[in-house]
Every structure is written in structure tokens, then in C-alpha cells.
Motif scaffolding. Structure first.
Motif, short mmCIF file in Angstrom:
data_model
loop_
_atom_site.label_atom_id
_atom_site.label_comp_id
_atom_site.label_asym_id
_atom_site.label_seq_id
_atom_site.Cartn_x
_atom_site.Cartn_y
_atom_site.Cartn_z
N LYS A 231 -16.53 17.71 18.29
CA LYS A 231 -16.94 16.31 18.52
C LYS A 231 -15.75 15.41 18.85
N THR A 232 -15.00 14.99 17.84
CA THR A 232 -13.90 14.05 18.06
C THR A 232 -12.54 14.70 17.88
N GLY A 233 -12.49 16.01 17.85
CA GLY A 233 -11.22 16.71 17.70
C GLY A 233 -10.58 17.02 19.05
N VAL A 234 -9.31 17.42 18.98
CA VAL A 234 -8.55 17.78 20.18
C VAL A 234 -7.74 19.04 19.87
N MET A 235 -7.76 19.99 20.80
CA MET A 235 -6.91 21.17 20.68
C MET A 235 -6.04 21.27 21.93
N ALA A 236 -4.73 21.28 21.71
CA ALA A 236 -3.78 21.38 22.83
C ALA A 236 -3.07 22.73 22.77
N VAL A 237 -2.53 23.15 23.91
CA VAL A 237 -1.86 24.45 24.00
C VAL A 237 -0.53 24.29 24.74
N ILE A 238 0.52 24.79 24.12
CA ILE A 238 1.83 24.83 24.76
C ILE A 238 2.23 26.30 24.89
N LYS A 239 2.31 26.78 26.12
CA LYS A 239 2.63 28.19 26.37
C LYS A 239 4.12 28.34 26.68
N GLY A 240 4.73 29.28 25.99
CA GLY A 240 6.12 29.58 26.27
C GLY A 240 6.26 30.36 27.57
N LYS A 241 7.48 30.46 28.06
CA LYS A 241 7.74 31.18 29.31
C LYS A 241 7.49 32.66 29.15
N TYR A 242 7.64 33.16 27.92
CA TYR A 242 7.50 34.59 27.68
C TYR A 242 6.29 34.85 26.79
N GLU A 243 5.68 35.99 26.99
CA GLU A 243 4.51 36.38 26.19
C GLU A 243 4.92 36.62 24.74
N GLY A 244 3.97 36.40 23.85
CA GLY A 244 4.26 36.61 22.43
C GLY A 244 3.07 36.26 21.56
N LYS A 245 3.35 35.96 20.32
CA LYS A 245 2.30 35.66 19.34
C LYS A 245 1.79 34.22 19.51
N THR A 246 0.78 33.89 18.70
CA THR A 246 0.21 32.54 18.73
C THR A 246 0.26 31.92 17.35
N VAL A 247 0.81 30.72 17.27
CA VAL A 247 0.86 29.98 16.01
C VAL A 247 0.13 28.66 16.20
N ALA A 248 -0.60 28.26 15.19
CA ALA A 248 -1.34 26.99 15.23
C ALA A 248 -0.72 25.99 14.27
N LEU A 249 -0.61 24.74 14.72
CA LEU A 249 -0.12 23.64 13.89
C LEU A 249 -1.25 22.63 13.76
N GLY B 132 5.75 33.12 23.35
CA GLY B 132 4.48 32.97 22.67
C GLY B 132 3.83 31.62 22.94
N THR B 133 2.82 31.30 22.12
CA THR B 133 1.98 30.13 22.34
C THR B 133 1.84 29.31 21.06
N VAL B 134 1.86 28.00 21.23
CA VAL B 134 1.60 27.08 20.12
C VAL B 134 0.30 26.35 20.40
N ARG B 135 -0.62 26.40 19.45
CA ARG B 135 -1.83 25.59 19.52
C ARG B 135 -1.68 24.40 18.57
N LEU B 136 -2.10 23.25 19.04
CA LEU B 136 -2.03 22.04 18.24
C LEU B 136 -3.44 21.58 17.90
N PHE B 137 -3.76 21.50 16.63
CA PHE B 137 -5.08 21.06 16.17
C PHE B 137 -5.01 19.62 15.69
N PHE B 138 -5.69 18.72 16.37
CA PHE B 138 -5.87 17.36 15.90
C PHE B 138 -7.30 17.27 15.37
N GLN B 139 -7.43 17.40 14.08
CA GLN B 139 -8.73 17.68 13.45
C GLN B 139 -9.42 16.43 12.92
N PRO B 140 -10.72 16.31 13.15
CA PRO B 140 -11.50 15.23 12.55
C PRO B 140 -12.01 15.61 11.16
N ALA B 141 -12.52 14.63 10.45
CA ALA B 141 -13.39 14.81 9.28
C ALA B 141 -12.83 15.69 8.17
#
Length: 387
Positions: free
Chosen positions: A54-72, A125-134
Motif C-alpha cells: 500500500k504505502t510502502g516503498v522498496m528500492a534496489v541498489i545493484k552492485g557492479k558484480y554479482e553476489g548476495k542480497t542484503v535488505a536494510l 551483490g545487491t542491497v534492498r531498501l525497505f521503507f515500511q508502513p504500519a
């Protein structure tokens, strides 16, 4: 450039955002302006995002090289609290206030996004950013997870600004950090009558009072004294007039614990006591038990990594020990899907009057802590991805 240097460079940006969010607080599921500003800032950075929950946002920052995924993760919602602070950035939404630090969380994660986006060409790797509602309703994390935010995530990290810790101190111990937070409602049915002839009725007030008292024996007699647990009845509504025997009552409350096993056992223990107590007073009672958030339990490896990150950024003196707290936090929902940790970043400063408890109308933070939190978000992600 090092993360610490970038955090210092963007300190004013982070503080300005925090103050803007503080001036325009929005309660759970109504974070429309807040999420809109988050999307505007991400778009300026060139960071791709999508709307979620609904009112949340998820952003993704991909590194130049392949790797794991971490969420903040950062939460965005405010509380129905009237602000009592006399500051230039006081809430403009009367009766609603950022009295828990979520304005700071959102600003810090946007600051971290700036840093990580500048370093993505050297990132694996990849960083996911969670801007979470509620979060305050213990619903936002469930909604985010249901829509797939944790799919493919290897690690999750969160921060909570904390008024019981001095600014400059950070706590991220392994193990239970915050309690489960479940809700219950008890409906008691008796039989009305005249107050002068109580034997002709079945008094719901008396039965309810006995239920409240007997529920306390769960903690004192059914749970190990080495475990922490709470059963609190916060509401008892019954009766219509001073000389009428009440025919019905409704009780509402919460349970808290740090053990998944105890949390699972709570409903059955309560149901047995509630029904048998009501029966002993010739009444009937029914329990409605609603699961809120599980206990927040930091993974040992994640906690150890976070401590090393804190020491790298701020030195060993910044690592602080803190007792676990019985407040709830739906960050626990993410921790059920992947290992991770939540860090408590101190914002207390008596000289700046940043010394009121969370959810108080005078709650405020030492904004110098925002730079530390943003740096910790970014550096933790980089440290995990580089392993």
C-alpha cells in the motif's frame, strides 16, 4: 571515499529530511506524503524503486558484480500522540507525532541509499531498501513479506533509535532483543439482576475480576522464573448502572515474552484459566487471541558482524550492552525469513533534553546520532556483501 566520510558529508541532508518528516507525521497506512518524499529522493539519486504494501516503498541498489542480497529496513509511521516539544520542526498534524524515532529511521536509510549508490561500482551483490508502513500496528512487515520483499534475501538488518541509550552508544547483542506482542480479548457472559438481590443474577464484574487475578498465575506458576513474560489486562468494560448486576463484560490486554515456545503455549494456558474461572462463578467466557509480532531475536553471526562494523566505524567504546525490552517490533517478521539483526542506536542527551521515553509527547532525539545510524546501515551492508 570511506562510509564514515560520506556520512559526515551527508549529515545535513539526513537531519533536514528527519525534520521534514517530523513536521509532517502520518499514522499507519496513511504514510502517503512520507512515501511520496521517499520516492522523490530515490528518483533524484537514480535508484529504482517500486511501491509495495500500500504505502510502502522498496528500492534496489545493484552492485557492479554479482553476489548476495542484503535488505536494510526503516519504518515510516507516526503515532497518535500530541507533540509537546517547542521546536521549529514541531508536528503540523495536530494529535499526530513522530514519538518513536521512525522519522529518523527513514532519513537515515535515505542517507545510506546515497552512500551505497555512490559506491555501487565497487560493490558486489545487491542491497534492498525497505521503507515500511504500519510498524506501530504490527501489520506493515507482514504485508511487505506477503508481497515478496524477502524473496531471495540472504540477510536483513534494521536500526531502532533508542532514548534509553546515550548518543554515541550502539547495542546489537545476539539473542532475544524485543518481546513478542500479542493481543487478546475476553468476553464474559453472566446474568443481569438487581444490585440488591445479587443471588438472582450472575455477576460478570466479579467473574471478570477473578479472571484478571487468576491470569497472573500463568507468569508466577506456569512459566519458569528464569524466563521473562507478561500478561497484562488493560481494559475491563462492564456494567450500566450502580444498582444493576452486570450481565456482560469485555476485557482486553496483551502478552509479551521472548520465547517462541512460551508464545505458542500462551493461548491454551489462558483459555484454561479463563473458562474454568468463569465457570466457578456460574458465568461463561470466551477468549479471542490475536497474534501480533513474534519475539525479535538477533542471529549470533549477524550480531557479531554488526559489532565489528560498529568498532570499525566508531571504535570499541561505541559498543554498548543493553537489557532486552518487552516492547514489540515487527522487524521480527523479517527475521523469520532470513538471518539478521536489529541495532539500537542511542539518541539520549540530557543537555539537549533528548531524554524522554518513546511514545511521550516530549520525545526527541540528539540528531548527531543520525549520521551514525546512516553510516551503520551502509557499512553493515557492504561488510556482509564483501564476505
Amino acid at each position: 571515499m570511506k562510509i564514515r566520510d560520506l556520512a559526515e558529508q551527508y549529515k545535513e541532508y539526513i537531519v533536514d529530511l528527519r525534520r521534514e518528516f517530523h513536521m509532517h507525521p502520518e499514522v499507519s497506512w496513511q504514510e502517503i506524503r512520507t512515501s511520496g518524499r521517499v520516492k522523490e529522493e530515490l528518483a533524484k539519486m537514480g535508484v529504482p524503486y517500486k511501491e509495495i504494501a500500500k504505502t510502502g516503498v522498496m528500492a534496489v541498489i545493484k552492485g557492479k558484480y554479482e553476489g548476495k542480497t542484503v535488505a536494510l529496513r526503516a519504518d515510516m509511521d507516526a503515532l497518535q500522540v500530541k507533540e509537546q516539544n517547542k521546536v521549529p520542526y514541531c508536528s503540523k498534524n495536530v494529535g499526530v507525532m513522530h514519538a518513536c524515532g521512525h522519522d529518523g529511521h527513514t532519513a537515515m536509510l535515505l542517507g545510506a541509499a546515497k552512500m551505497l549508490n555512490e559506491m555501487k561500482d565497487d560493490m558486489k551483490g545487491t542491497v534492498r531498501l525497505f521503507f515500511q508502513p504500519a510498524e506501530e500496528m504490527a501489520e506493515g512487515a507482514y504485508a511487505m513479506v506477503k508481497e515478496g520483499c524477502m524473496d531471495g534475501v540472504d540477510e536483513v538488518f534494521g536500526i531502532h533509535l533508542w532514548s534509553d541509550l546515550e548518543k554515541g552508544e550502539i547495542s546489537v547483542e545476539a539473542g532475544p532483543r524485543m518481546a513478542s506482542a500479542d493481543l487478546f480479548k475476553i468476553k464474559v457472559k453472566g446474568k443481569g439482576g438487581h444490585g440488591s438481590l445479587p443471588h438472582q443474577g450472575i455477576d460478570a464484574v466479579v467473574a471478570s475480576s477473578a479472571i484478571v487475578m487468576n491470569l497472573q498465575s500463568i507468569v508466577s506458576r506456569e512459566i519458569s522464573p528464569l524466563e521473562s513474560a507478561v500478561v497484562s489486562v488493560g481494559v475491563l468494560n462492564s456494567g450500566t448502572r450502580f444498582n444493576v448486576i452486570a450481565s456482560e463484560a469485555v476485557l482486553e490486554g496483551t502478552t509479551r515474552c521472548f520465547s517462541p515456545d512460551i508464545r505458542e503455549r500462551f493461548p491454551k494456558m489462558m483459555e484454561r484459566i479463563i473458562e474454568s474461572t468463569a465457570e466457578s462463578y456460574r458465568a461463561e467466557a470466551q477468549l479471542e487471541y490475536t497474534l501480533g509480532t513474534p519475539p525479535t531475536i538477533n542471529d549470533a553471526t549477524s550480531s557479531e558482524r554488526a559489532i565489528k562494523t560498529i568498532e570499525k566505524l566508531f571504535g570499541t567504546d561505541a559498543v554498548s550492552l543493553m537489557e532486552k525490552v518487552t516492547g514489540g517490533e515487527d522487524f521480527a517478521v523479517y527475521l523469520e525469513k532470513a538471518p539478521g539483526a536489529i541495532a539500537f542506536v542511542g539518541v539520549r542527551n540530557d543537555e539537549k533534553e533528548s531524554n524522554y521515553p518513546h511514545h511521550h509527547g516530549r520525545f526527541n532525539i540528539d540528531e548527531d546520532a543520525l549520521e551514525m545510524g546512516a553510516a551503520l546501515y551502509a557499512q553493515y551492508a557492504l561488510d556482509f556483501l564483501s564476505e
